[in-house]
Design a protein around this motif. Structure first.
Motif, PDB file in Angstrom:
ATOM      1  N   GLY A   1       0.799  -1.225   0.000  1.00 36.77           N
ATOM      2  CA  GLY A   1       0.000   0.000   0.000  1.00 36.77           C
ATOM      3  C   GLY A   1       0.825   1.265   0.000  1.00 36.77           C
ATOM      4  N   ALA A   2       2.149   1.141   0.179  1.00 36.79           N
ATOM      5  CA  ALA A   2       3.007   2.322   0.178  1.00 36.79           C
ATOM      6  C   ALA A   2       3.080   2.915  -1.224  1.00 36.79           C
ATOM      7  N   ARG A   3       3.227   4.229  -1.276  1.00 39.24           N
ATOM      8  CA  ARG A   3       3.340   4.933  -2.551  1.00 39.24           C
ATOM      9  C   ARG A   3       4.815   5.229  -2.817  1.00 39.24           C
ATOM     10  N   CYS A   4       5.272   4.864  -3.996  1.00 37.40           N
ATOM     11  CA  CYS A   4       6.670   5.045  -4.358  1.00 37.40           C
ATOM     12  C   CYS A   4       6.784   5.911  -5.606  1.00 37.40           C
ATOM     13  N   MET A   5       7.950   6.490  -5.806  1.00 36.98           N
ATOM     14  CA  MET A   5       8.236   7.325  -6.964  1.00 36.98           C
ATOM     15  C   MET A   5       9.385   6.707  -7.737  1.00 36.98           C
TER      16      MET A   5
ATOM     17  N   GLU B   1       9.276  12.011 -12.386  1.00 40.38           N
ATOM     18  CA  GLU B   1       9.037  10.804 -11.606  1.00 40.38           C
ATOM     19  C   GLU B   1       7.643  10.260 -11.896  1.00 40.38           C
ATOM     20  N   ALA B   2       7.490   8.935 -11.786  1.00 38.05           N
ATOM     21  CA  ALA B   2       6.206   8.261 -11.959  1.00 38.05           C
ATOM     22  C   ALA B   2       5.816   7.601 -10.651  1.00 38.05           C
ATOM     23  N   ALA B   3       4.563   7.751 -10.271  1.00 42.28           N
ATOM     24  CA  ALA B   3       4.078   7.180  -9.015  1.00 42.28           C
ATOM     25  C   ALA B   3       3.685   5.726  -9.220  1.00 42.28           C
ATOM     26  N   ALA B   4       3.894   4.918  -8.180  1.00 43.83           N
ATOM     27  CA  ALA B   4       3.516   3.509  -8.197  1.00 43.83           C
ATOM     28  C   ALA B   4       3.119   3.094  -6.793  1.00 43.83           C
TER      29      ALA B   4
ATOM     30  N   MET C   1       5.211  -3.852  -7.736  1.00 42.29           N
ATOM     31  CA  MET C   1       4.606  -2.516  -7.833  1.00 42.29           C
ATOM     32  C   MET C   1       3.799  -2.392  -9.107  1.00 42.29           C
ATOM     33  N   MET C   2       2.790  -1.532  -9.046  1.00 39.75           N
ATOM     34  CA  MET C   2       2.005  -1.205 -10.222  1.00 39.75           C
ATOM     35  C   MET C   2       2.005   0.311 -10.387  1.00 39.75           C
ATOM     36  N   PRO C   3       2.483   0.824 -11.526  1.00 41.44           N
ATOM     37  CA  PRO C   3       2.491   2.277 -11.745  1.00 41.44           C
ATOM     38  C   PRO C   3       1.083   2.837 -11.897  1.00 41.44           C
ATOM     39  N   GLU C   4       0.887   4.066 -11.416  1.00 41.91           N
ATOM     40  CA  GLU C   4      -0.429   4.694 -11.504  1.00 41.91           C
ATOM     41  C   GLU C   4      -0.790   5.069 -12.936  1.00 41.91           C
ATOM     42  N   GLN C   5       0.215   5.446 -13.748  1.00 44.91           N
ATOM     43  CA  GLN C   5      -0.072   5.939 -15.088  1.00 44.91           C
ATOM     44  C   GLN C   5       0.477   5.034 -16.182  1.00 44.91           C
ATOM     45  N   GLY C   6       0.661   3.769 -15.876  1.00 43.62           N
ATOM     46  CA  GLY C   6       1.113   2.829 -16.881  1.00 43.62           C
ATOM     47  C   GLY C   6       2.625   2.693 -16.923  1.00 43.62           C
ATOM     48  N   MET C   7       3.086   1.796 -17.793  1.00 40.23           N
ATOM     49  CA  MET C   7       4.495   1.422 -17.832  1.00 40.23           C
ATOM     50  C   MET C   7       5.341   2.305 -18.736  1.00 40.23           C
ATOM     51  N   ARG C   8       4.734   3.093 -19.579  1.00 44.38           N
ATOM     52  CA  ARG C   8       5.488   3.860 -20.568  1.00 44.38           C
ATOM     53  C   ARG C   8       6.486   4.803 -19.890  1.00 44.38           C
ATOM     54  N   GLY C   9       7.726   4.786 -20.363  1.00 45.98           N
ATOM     55  CA  GLY C   9       8.752   5.682 -19.858  1.00 45.98           C
ATOM     56  C   GLY C   9       9.594   5.119 -18.730  1.00 45.98           C
ATOM     57  N   ILE C  10       9.225   3.946 -18.180  1.00 45.39           N
ATOM     58  CA  ILE C  10       9.983   3.350 -17.073  1.00 45.39           C
ATOM     59  C   ILE C  10      11.080   2.461 -17.637  1.00 45.39           C
ATOM     60  N   MET C  11      12.311   2.664 -17.153  1.00 40.89           N
ATOM     61  CA  MET C  11      13.468   1.946 -17.674  1.00 40.89           C
ATOM     62  C   MET C  11      13.982   0.922 -16.667  1.00 40.89           C
ATOM     63  N   ARG C  12      14.608  -0.112 -17.196  1.00 41.34           N
ATOM     64  CA  ARG C  12      15.260  -1.098 -16.337  1.00 41.34           C
ATOM     65  C   ARG C  12      16.407  -0.431 -15.581  1.00 41.34           C
ATOM     66  N   GLY C  13      16.464  -0.687 -14.273  1.00 38.96           N
ATOM     67  CA  GLY C  13      17.495  -0.087 -13.446  1.00 38.96           C
ATOM     68  C   GLY C  13      17.146   1.274 -12.891  1.00 38.96           C
ATOM     69  N   ALA C  14      15.969   1.802 -13.204  1.00 38.87           N
ATOM     70  CA  ALA C  14      15.572   3.118 -12.690  1.00 38.87           C
ATOM     71  C   ALA C  14      15.507   3.100 -11.169  1.00 38.87           C
TER      72      ALA C  14
END
Length: 445
Positions: A48-52, A59-62, A74-87
């Motif tokens: 339930g914690a919110r992460c960035m 930053e993208a919220a998840a 984790m599940m991103p709030e606005q989808g997976m687009r733009g998230i990179m491996r190792g971020a």
């Protein structure tokens, strides 16, 4: 020469510098992305914690929805687009909160709390837990006051109570949106909170402009359209409930409209399956039904000195199947009543097309007078007999005099249909609805 005074001064300056230094943040790393799910290592936080998540442009919220050995799911709030491996990933808060308060009345917000109406950010808001604040069931006020929704068929035949939780069951295209708009405009409530979950974007604007009407200044709309992520749709429903709870805590009587409970269940199903839960009834994981029950429990009467939340949840039934749908079955079990819309009545131009025989308000016997209850029971009996014998009547095989109850139903049918029919722009209060039902039976009641 070093003196005691200079040592104290240096120690004080060092302490101030240490206190002014921002706390050290601990970061994790994105290891893997699979569908709508991220696996992140190096973090220690509760579900339930919110992460960035760091991106090239911000930053993208998840939200943390589970964990495995050594990794967070984790599940991103606005989808997976733009998230990179190792971020890099950091924990923002361990408990999500919605900003609430009377300043939200008249506003239209999206699932994350941002304004959709072009206005400035509301001021004087206070945080409220997104998951709600449980109320001791022994401290809740009982349902003792009728709730006037301004619709004659409901007021007369399925009277609602203040603090009730009601399901509005309907197939697609039967008139659910129009009836919701009628109740939003005509109901005797201090505030209206409307959650539009999974709706088409076109319908959101049309509902606000065409159906909400004069109720908009005392309404808060939370819109999470069909192209939003599953997590955002869930957050939209929870944010609406949190706003309603905060208004109830201030002593207001709130009407909470959630359209729809079915799409909330679908979003919960997507999240549960992505987290690895086993599918059960029609693909819904078992946790979905528990989550729906917990969500419905957030409505109702508050404790001493608080107001109430009268909640109406729409339930979409596939192919007008009101029995085989697991969400519909669960809703009937956890709610205090249900209003069923009939496609046959809609096709017969009876609006709103409320199927009185299938609709029920469980607290009604304790809310109305004995005369009112008797008239409603008699009306239901006549309407049910007419519907039961409709095939025989259509064939012309019925001869008057064979069935006294059916004969009476046929005699009173025009005035009975007149009670059920109501123009969307007109309001019919509790007293007017009762008088209209009394007129159906004349002086015989």
């Amino acid at each position: 020469m070093i003196t005691l005074e200079s040592l104290n001064r240096r120690a004080t300056e060092s302490l101030r510098t240490a206190l002014a230094t921002p706390p050290v943040r601990r970061y994790g790393r994105v290891l893997r992305a699979n569908g709508e799910m991220l696996r992140v290592s190096g973090l220690h936080a509760p579900i339930g914690a919110r992460c960035m998540i760091e991106q090239a442009d911000g930053e993208a919220a998840a939200e943390i929805i589970g964990f495995e050995a050594g990794v967070m799911l984790m599940m991103p709030e606005q989808g997976m687009r733009g998230i990179m491996r190792g971020a890099r990933v950091r924990v923002e808060t361990t408990e999500m909160a919605a900003m609430t308060g009377p300043a939200l009345l008249g506003r239209i917000l999206e699932a994350r709390g941002n304004a959709l109406d072009g206005g400035a950010a509301p001021e004087a808001l206070t945080p409220w837990p997104m998951q709600g604040c449980p109320i001791n069931p022994m401290a809740r006020a009982r349902i003792e006051m009728p709730f006037d929704v301004g619709v004659s068929a409901i007021n007369a035949l399925a009277t609602l109570g203040r603090g009730m939780r009601v399901g509005l069951f309907a197939g697609s295209g039967v008139g659910k949106t129009t009836l919701l708009g009628m109740m939003a405009r005509h109901a005797r409530a201090d505030a209206v909170v409307l959650a539009m979950i999974g709706e088409r974007g076109r319908e959101i604007r049309e509902f606000i402009e065409d159906h909400l009407g004069a109720a908009r200044p005392r309404a808060v709309v939370i819109a999470s359209p069909a192209d939003d992520t599953p997590l955002a749709r869930v957050h939209g429903a929870y944010r609406a409930a949190a706003i309603a709870e905060s208004l109830r805590a201030e002593g207001k009587h709130v009407l909470l409209l959630v359209d729809s409970l079915t799409r909330l269940a679908m979003a919960l199903r997507e999240i549960g399956l992505a987290a690895g839960e086993p599918p059960a009834n029609k693909g819904y994981p078992p946790s979905v039904f528990g989550a729906l029950s917990a969500y419905a429990e957030r409505a109702g009467n508050g404790g001493p000195g608080q107001g109430s939340i009268t909640a109406i949840y729409t339930v979409l039934v596939e192919g007008d199947d009101h029995v085989g749908d697991p969400v519909a079955d669960t809703a009937r079990a956890i709610l205090d009543g249900h209003i069923v819309l009939s496609r046959a009545m809609a096709e017969a131009a009876i609006y709103p097309p409320i199927d009185i025989s299938a609709s029920l308000s469980r607290p009604m016997p304790g809310l109305v007078t004995k005369e009112h209850l008797q008239l409603a029971g008699r009306f239901r009996a006549l309407w049910a007999r007419k519907r039961e014998k409709q095939d025989i009547l259509d064939l012309g095989a019925y001869a008057p005099g064979r069935d006294a109850l059916l004969d009476e139903a046929l005699q009173r049918m025009p005035s009975m249909e007149n009670l059920l029919q109501q123009d969307a722009a007109s309001r019919m209060g509790l007293d007017e609805s009762l008088a209209k039902m009394q007129a159906v039976f004349g002086n015989e009641a």
